[in-house]
Design an enzyme around this catalytic site. Structure first.
Site, PDB file in Angstrom:
ATOM      1  N   ASP A 208     -11.044  18.198   6.896  1.00 29.41           N
ATOM      2  CA  ASP A 208      -9.972  18.782   6.092  1.00 29.41           C
ATOM      3  C   ASP A 208     -10.399  20.070   5.396  1.00 29.41           C
ATOM      4  OD1 ASP A 208     -11.749  17.519   4.414  1.00 29.41           O
ATOM      5  OD2 ASP A 208     -10.358  16.005   3.712  1.00 29.41           O
TER       6      ASP A 208
ATOM      7  N   ASN B  90      -8.578   6.227  -4.290  1.00 25.33           N
ATOM      8  CA  ASN B  90      -7.271   5.622  -3.994  1.00 25.33           C
ATOM      9  C   ASN B  90      -7.144   5.225  -2.524  1.00 25.33           C
ATOM     10  OD1 ASN B  90      -7.019   8.046  -2.698  1.00 25.33           O
ATOM     11  ND2 ASN B  90      -5.242   8.769  -3.849  1.00 25.33           N
TER      12      ASN B  90
ATOM     13  N   HIS C 234      -7.867   7.213   0.106  1.00 25.79           N
ATOM     14  CA  HIS C 234      -7.607   8.280   1.082  1.00 25.79           C
ATOM     15  C   HIS C 234      -8.826   8.516   1.962  1.00 25.79           C
ATOM     16  CE1 HIS C 234      -8.992  11.411  -2.073  1.00 25.79           C
ATOM     17  NE2 HIS C 234      -9.777  11.647  -1.045  1.00 25.79           N
TER      18      HIS C 234
ATOM     19  N   GLU D 273      -3.267  10.598   2.100  1.00 25.66           N
ATOM     20  CA  GLU D 273      -3.063   9.958   0.809  1.00 25.66           C
ATOM     21  C   GLU D 273      -2.196   8.699   0.946  1.00 25.66           C
ATOM     22  OE1 GLU D 273      -4.700  10.860  -1.708  1.00 25.66           O
ATOM     23  OE2 GLU D 273      -4.431  12.940  -2.316  1.00 25.66           O
TER      24      GLU D 273
END
Ligand code: GLP
Length: 240
Positions: A67, A136, A138, A143
């Site tokens: 990314d 979280n 990801h 996400e």
């Protein structure tokens, strides 16, 4: 999913470096999928040392990074291109033209993402994908949501991720709110995957990854459908 629980961060880095090194030894022209974040830094350091000692050769290796922030210039010290050059590429004998990081300034982000997936396919697919995990759940910048994207795409970052990544920026307002990221299918197409997690801040999400159900609310849980995934974590992240 195979789970390797290590004593501490250094042991996690060693285990991960061993696996990456074996891949490169067995397949000198391996295609590696690489990750940023603080977790793989120790592994990159060890790989650079092994390269220096002549134990592994990156001459014919290709790499694709998961990314990049958007918008973000490659020479910005917060960019993932900068991170990869600083933490790995500048210290090994990889051909920089064989290292691929999404262009955070692409005028047409959709085209940039489609071209990236095409380049991975043309390289023969990723042999070994290295992943970290967000607090979280990801992976890359996929996400938690009610749905997930298959291919490389542009995405909004959640507040939780912006908060977690603010530690690398001067102030929270400087954290980009968007990114270009490989999608879940882009990641799952890798032949083998290792996912690294260290520290107590990952405890909850790792517990959910190991014991919870597959859910788009924990994108990492999608890895459970892949046949060759190794989770390497330290005792702090592994909560029995
Ligand atoms: C970023 C990256 C992820 C990475 C995550 C965890 O959000 N996009 O690929 O896994 O951070 O980072 P850390 O290893 O610093 O906890």
């Amino acid at each position: 999913m195979r789970v390797i629980v290590c004593e501490n961060y250094d042991e996690v880095s060693k285990e991960a470096a061993k696996i990456v090194a074996s891949e490169v030894i067995l397949k000198p022209n391996a295609v590696l999928g690489l990750a940023t974040g603080s977790t793989p830094v120790g592994m990159y350091k060890l790989l650079a040392e092994m390269n220096k000692n002549g134990e592994i050769d990156f001459k014919d290796v290709k790499s694709f990074n998961l990314d990049e922030y958007y918008p973000m210039s490659a020479d910005n010290d917060q960019s993932y291109r900068y991170f990869m050059n600083e933490n790995l590429f500048n210290h090994i004998n990889i051909d920089i033209n064989n290292t691929h990081v999404l262009n955070g300034l692409a005028k047409d982000p959709e085209k940039e993402c489609a071209d990236f997936d095409k380049m991975i396919d043309e390289a023969g697919g990723i042999d070994l994908q290295v992943l970290g995990i967000g607090q979280n759940g990801h992976i890359a910048f996929n996400e938690p949501d009610s749905f997930l994207y298959a291919n490389t795409h542009i995405t909004d970052l959640t507040e939780s991720t912006i908060n977690a990544n603010a530690r690398f920026f001067e102030k929270i307002e400087d954290v980009p709110t968007q990114a270009l990221t490989m999608g879940i299918a882009s990641i799952l197409k890798a032949k083998r995957i290792i996912i690294l997690a260290t520290g107590s801040s990952k405890k909850e999400v790792i517990n959910d990854l190991i014991n919870g159900e597959i859910s788009t609310n924990n994108p990492a849980s999608m890895l459970k459908v892949h046949k060759d995934v190794i989770l390497i974590c330290d005792k702090e992240a592994y909560d029995k």
